[in-house]
Design an enzyme around this catalytic site. Structure first.
Site, PDB file in Angstrom:
ATOM      1  N   CYS C  87     -23.218  57.351 -27.888  1.00 53.64           N
ATOM      2  CA  CYS C  87     -22.025  57.177 -27.616  1.00 53.64           C
ATOM      3  C   CYS C  87     -21.964  57.520 -26.169  1.00 53.64           C
ATOM      4  O   CYS C  87     -21.901  55.748 -26.450  1.00 53.64           O
ATOM      5  CB  CYS C  87     -22.271  59.306 -27.228  1.00 53.64           C
ATOM      6  SG  CYS C  87     -20.967  59.968 -26.896  1.00 53.64           S
ATOM      7  N   HIS C 204     -23.999  61.939 -32.625  1.00 54.49           N
ATOM      8  CA  HIS C 204     -25.434  62.532 -32.132  1.00 54.49           C
ATOM      9  C   HIS C 204     -26.232  62.568 -32.414  1.00 54.49           C
ATOM     10  O   HIS C 204     -26.239  63.874 -33.358  1.00 54.49           O
ATOM     11  CB  HIS C 204     -24.459  63.338 -31.361  1.00 54.49           C
ATOM     12  CG  HIS C 204     -24.167  62.867 -30.244  1.00 54.49           C
ATOM     13  ND1 HIS C 204     -24.315  62.916 -29.317  1.00 54.49           N
ATOM     14  CD2 HIS C 204     -22.569  62.646 -30.003  1.00 54.49           C
ATOM     15  CE1 HIS C 204     -23.502  62.693 -28.154  1.00 54.49           C
ATOM     16  NE2 HIS C 204     -22.442  62.221 -28.723  1.00 54.49           N
ATOM     17  N   GLU C 206     -29.082  63.046 -32.285  1.00 58.56           N
ATOM     18  CA  GLU C 206     -29.908  64.774 -31.521  1.00 58.56           C
ATOM     19  C   GLU C 206     -29.808  65.915 -31.600  1.00 58.56           C
ATOM     20  O   GLU C 206     -30.053  66.950 -31.016  1.00 58.56           O
ATOM     21  CB  GLU C 206     -30.065  64.449 -29.966  1.00 58.56           C
ATOM     22  CG  GLU C 206     -29.014  64.199 -28.848  1.00 58.56           C
ATOM     23  CD  GLU C 206     -27.996  63.667 -29.292  1.00 58.56           C
ATOM     24  OE1 GLU C 206     -28.007  62.362 -29.907  1.00 58.56           O
ATOM     25  OE2 GLU C 206     -26.819  64.233 -28.338  1.00 58.56           O
TER      26      GLU C 206
END
Lengths: 77, 739, 232
Positions: C87, C204, C206
């Site tokens: 990002c 993302h 994560e």
């Protein structure tokens, strides 16, 4: 600073549409850019111009997507 | 100084009587700066002088309550030393003037309230009200407010996990923007907004102080007019990046013994933060305004003391430990200045250029306001309207048409147009995403999690504000119950019109009484709140709009059922009481008529029992899906369960429809306390057993399956049509131009 | 032994804690790297996480690329060390010219937070080596400026050298504007450098590291990288 002509500018398109909706059909296109005002010291105009040019290339502008032009004016001591 | 003119006093929002009251208490005539400070702290916003008497009915008692109203935010105990801190606040007027920045700074303000307690914000929610989306100006305002809420939360990295948005022409002139923040803190790190220890330095940290946000028209601006200086706009521009750094720095300091107290600089700026901190600690504060970093040249002491520049915090620090505190702010590249010190005298002393420019005793400044008791009366037409039939004959639609129109109403429809603009996942803890009855944020290292919802009163509040407030609380409890959560505590935001109108004062009295009753009945302590009055435009007040935020606990964040049906053949149960009431309903709104008729039925005792039973069924995972009936009644709830699960359903209702409403009430009535649950065929017995033990009515009404959403003998719509209607509700309305 | 994953923290970064959680779940040891520091504290792998570094006020990533830490990241990248920009981290890597192209405002002009499907296009480099081409991953996006752009000739080069790492797609891997959340050219969601050791992506991973969060697909990227670091 404006996006390079080849780069799509959806914000500009939205502004064009908005202006059309408000009764300005004569607007053929819009490019939305950024305006930055710097106050700086310099020995002379040429010196200021070369420094600003460098600032634009190094930080203020991203050469991949943006074009820039600038003007230098004196504001007095 | 000469006695100020009535016009000058009006600029400060002080009455002649209040001015005389100040002179009497001070034993002298206050100067201009002092008068400005008094005007700010005696305003409704800071003093609650009109609503305080009513708010005392709200109980904040409960074994789980750690901090009740009166601090930056309320705090409840989650066990094992973990505390949850939360509050809701309005930013209605600023959002009406500049929707993006108004909404953004509303979020910024409520975040500061929470991290001022030492808590890390883990969730944001919003409650919004706008006029009808068929109006381009309303679409613009709505789009910009959503952009503003998103902008601040997205930049600062706190997830916006839920919310509630309602569109009604009654909010055409006054949009409502309420923001709620929930944070977590371990007990030893909990901070208080208090000044203590004579000689301790007072620090101002964060943004420089500018002229923004000073009461649009102030005493100083009267002078400015005379002095022909430019009048500054009152719009505040938020800087979420700065606040992110401020938040990290403050959270780093939480738990340090160097920090005595922390408070955000909100309404009335330095004046209120210093006055309130000192008042709580029974001390005083001396400020040297020359030490306050300013964004603009030539600011007067008045402007410095009343600036509402965003992203500032006031700290009281242990003497001799200023440098270690400042080092933290330095690391985050934040400005921090010692601007004063704690003194023994219970006064706020302000000096500028070596002179004392204001000196006010805190008992006068903070608590010396005159309580107001405006007259109230119930408007005559309300009595008449309550007994009118809610939906008269001549509904121009078939039941199918009405059903699809309700599903496509922006008030019932899919809200993803809104929440996809909000980062709702940052933090990696949002385990139930927006779009469900409530959001769930897990607690790290534990099995349990927080369930959070905001809900507000709808149109029926116009007829019966007491019932309206109770319905809002009941709905919030139902929303948590659907996820199996046990409600812990409540925060509220009371959005009303001008209390000097008798009808508005009546609405406020009734709503607070209703809120108090509902919270008592459902054992919900009220731990924080906010009052927003004067939501009027051209003499028209908004409908009474109490908004509640409720935080609850789910014991296990794994396997929480959703609203959507899970498998064909599952049994559908309707739990709860009667629900045919159409007074103030969404159907009535769609029909474009006035708000008429008795508001929806509500039995708070049954509501509590139903909540217990459904929570048990969800927690035992007997219920494979759970959803409550709210706007649009049973039919809309049923269609939502079908669309969410991509499964049809066949439902039979026992009561035969009776003319003249042709079943409208049965399908779309909004009576409280009702849930739709689905269970595996073999679990019907357990389902009925739990409800019967809890003395809660429970009806097996149908089965999951097929391509239709069908209510036998009344109406049926294709599943795909229901899905499309729901999806297009807000997104479709927003396709039109917004300028 | 566990492998050290350095996580860069700029003022305004907000997914450093999410990344640390992800690293731990993948079996690595997270180490926070403050932007003003000049070294990587022995990190085997560097992650530039999401956020709004320095407020992203001028352009996303424009200021962060000048951070002292970025010199060390550049050295690490040029020496072949694995670097992942997520990002805002992707935006920073583009500004730092460690990756080609730039990220522009979403074509819908709105912020977008939603789940996306990604098609694995390249299977080289430390993060994608363990995956087969065409594999579909599910991960959320969360950005206002994620529209990938590169000049036409550069785009051709990227495709020719297999530097397009991930593309937005439908659930079955199909490409289409309806699956492209931000108007990225060629539906590009992630690109890598010529060597493949530097990867930038807007989605993302994560946030996709546990079933409870809706997807575990993000773990694949990190596990592949950690296995590689371990083998070398």
């Amino acid at each position: 600073m404006t996006l390079k002509p080849v780069v799509n500018d959806p914000q500009g398109l939205a502004v064009t549409q908005g202006l059309h909706a408000l009764g300005y059909p004569e607007v053929l296109g819009t490019r939305v850019g950024k305006h930055i005002q710097l106050t700086l010291t310099a020995r002379d105009r040429q010196g200021a111009e070369s420094r600003v040019e460098e600032m634009c290339r190094r930080l203020l502008c991203n050469g991949v997507i943006e074009d820039f032009h600038f003007q230098v004016a004196e504001v007095g001591a | 100084m000469a006695t100020p003119s009535p016009a000058q006093l009006r600029e400060l929002a002080l009455t002649e009587e209040e001015y005389q009251h100040a002179v009497r208490q001070l034993g002298r005539v206050p100067n201009q700066l002092e008068l400005g400070m008094l005007g700010a702290l005696w305003s409704e916003h800071c003093s609650y002088k009109t609503s305080r008497r009513l708010l005392s009915q709200l109980s904040s008692k409960g074994p789980q309550v750690v901090v009740g109203p009166g601090e930056n935010a309320g705090v409840v105990d989650l066990g094992d030393g973990l505390l949850c801190c939360f509050k809701i606040e309005s930013h209605n007027h600023p959002s009406a003037i500049e929707p993006v920045q108004g909404a953004a700074t509303g979020v910024g303000g409520i975040l500061r309230d929470v991290f001022a307690m030492g808590a890390r914000p883990v969730a944001l929610l919003d409650a919004l009200r706008f006029g009808d989306l068929t109006d381009a100006a309303q679409r613009h305002r709505f789009a910009k407010v959503v952009e503003g809420v998103g902008h601040y939360g997205n930049c600062i990295g706190v997830p916006t996990v839920g919310g509630e948005t309602y569109f009604d022409p009654a909010y055409q002139g006054n949009c409502l923007v309420n923001a709620m923040c929930v944070g977590l803190v371990t007990a030893p790190r909990l901070l208080h907004a208090v000044a203590r220890g004579v000689g301790n330095p007072v620090l101002l940290v964060g943004a420089d102080t500018g002229r923004d946000g000073i009461h649009g028209a102030t005493f100083a601006s009267v002078q400015l007019d005379e002095g022909a200086e430019e009048r500054r706009p009152a719009v505040q521009v938020g800087n979420p990046f700065l606040e992110k750094c401020l938040m990290e720095a403050c959270l780093e300091l939480a738990g340090s013994s160097a920090l005595v107290g922390l408070q955000d600089c909100g309404a009335a700026g330095l004046t209120s933060s210093c006055a309130e901190m000192a008042r709580r600690g029974g001390v005083g504060i001396r400020l040297d305004l020359d030490q306050v970093a300013r964004r603009e040249l030539g600011m007067t002491p008045y402007e410095v003391m009343l600036s509402e520049s965003q992203e500032r915090m006031v700290l009281v620090v242990e003497r001799g430990r200023v440098e270690e505190v400042r080092a933290v702010f330095d690391r985050w590249e934040l400005r921090s200045d010692v601007v004063g010190e704690v003194i023994a005298a219970e006064e706020l002393q302000i000096s500028s250029s070596g002179e004392m420019v204001a000196r006010l005793p805190l008992p006068v400044l903070v608590d010396g306001f005159l309580p107001r008791h405006p007259a109230s009366s119930r408007p005559a037409d309300v009595v008449r309207d309550l007994s009118a039939p809610p939906v008269t004959a001549g509904v121009p639609w078939t039941l199918e048409e009405a059903w699809l129109r309700l599903l496509a109403s922006p008030n019932c429809a899919d809200a993803s147009w809104i929440y996809r603009q909000y980062d709702h996942q940052v933090g990696d803890d949002t385990v139930v995403l927006p779009g469900r009855d409530a959001a769930v944020v897990r607690l790290r290292g534990r099995r349990d999690g927080l369930a959070i919802t905001v809900d507000g009163a709808h149109r029926s509040s116009l007829l019966d504000p007491r019932r309206g407030a109770q319905l809002a609380v009941a709905e919030a409890v139902r929303n948590l119950t659907c996820l199996g959560a046990r409600p812990l505590a409540l925060t509220n935001c009371l959005n009303f019109g001008d209390p000097d109108r008798e009808e508005v004062m009546w609405q406020l009295e009734e709503a607070v009484a209703g809120l108090a009753e509902a919270c008592r009945q459902l054992a919900l302590p009220v731990v924080s709140g906010n009052v927003s009055l004067y939501n009027d435009l051209s003499g028209a007040s908004i409908p009474p709009t109490p908004v509640v935020g409720v935080v609850g606990v789910v014991d296990d964040v794994h396997g929480i059922p959703g609203p959507g049906f899970v498998a064909a053949g599952d049994l559908i149960y309707l739990v709860g009481g009667e629900g045919a009431g159409l007074g103030g309903s969404e159907l009535q709104r769609l029909l474009g008529g006035r708000v008429l008729g008795p508001p929806p039925e509500l039995d708070l005792e049954l509501e509590g029992r139903a909540s217990e039973a459904v929570r048990q069924l969800v927690t035992e995972r007997v219920a494979r899906s759970a959803h409550d009936c709210s706007l649009g009644g049973l039919a809309v709830a049923l269609a939502e369960c079908c669309v969410e699960g991509s499964l049809g359903a066949v439902v039979r209702l026992a009561d035969p429809p009776t003319p003249p409403d042709r079943g409208l009430g049965l399908l779309f009535g909004e009576g409280s306390g009702r849930y739709l649950l689905s269970v595996e065929p073999g679990s019907g017995g357990r389902m009925e057993e739990v409800c019967s033990a809890g003395q809660v009515p429970c009806f097996r009404v149908g089965e999951v399956g097929g391509e239709l959403v069908e209510i036998v003998g009344l109406a049926q719509i294709p599943l795909a049509a229901a899905a499309e209607a729901r999806l297009k509700g807000i997104a479709g309305a927003m396709e039109g131009p917004v300028l | 032994m566990t492998w050290r994953c350095g996580i860069a923290v700029f003022p305004g970064t907000w997914s450093e804690r999410d990344c640390a959680h992800w690293v731990e779940l993948a079996g690595g040891e997270p180490v926070m790297l403050w932007h003003a520091e000049r070294q990587l504290k022995g990190a085997d792998l560097v992650i530039l996480p999401g956020g709004f570094a320095h407020g992203d006020y001028l352009r996303t990533g424009a200021i962060a690329r000048f951070a002292p830490l970025m010199d060390a990241v550049r050295d690490h990248a040029l020496a072949g060390g694995p670097v992942l920009g997520i990002c805002n981290g992707f935006q920073i890597l583009c500004e730092a010219q460690l990756l080609p192209g730039a990220l522009l405002r979403n074509s819908c002009l709105q912020f977008r937070c939603q789940s996306t499907h990604l098609r694995v296009e390249a299977t080289r480099g430390p993060f994608l080596a363990g995956l087969e081409a065409g594999r579909i991953l599910e991960m959320p996006i969360s950005h206002g400026e994620g529209r990938y752009y590169a000049p036409p000739e550069q785009l051709l080069e990227l495709e020719a050298h297999g530097q397009v790492a991930l593309r937005y797609c439908g659930p079955a891997g199909e490409l289409g504007d309806e699956y492209n959340p931000n108007g990225s050219l060629q539906h590009i969601a992630g690109v890598m450098n010529r060597e493949g050791n530097v990867l930038g992506m807007m989605p993302h991973p994560e946030r996709a590291c546990e079933p409870l969060l809706g997807s575990e697909d993000g773990l694949h990227l990190l596990r592949a990288a950690l296995a590689l670091v371990g083998a070398s």
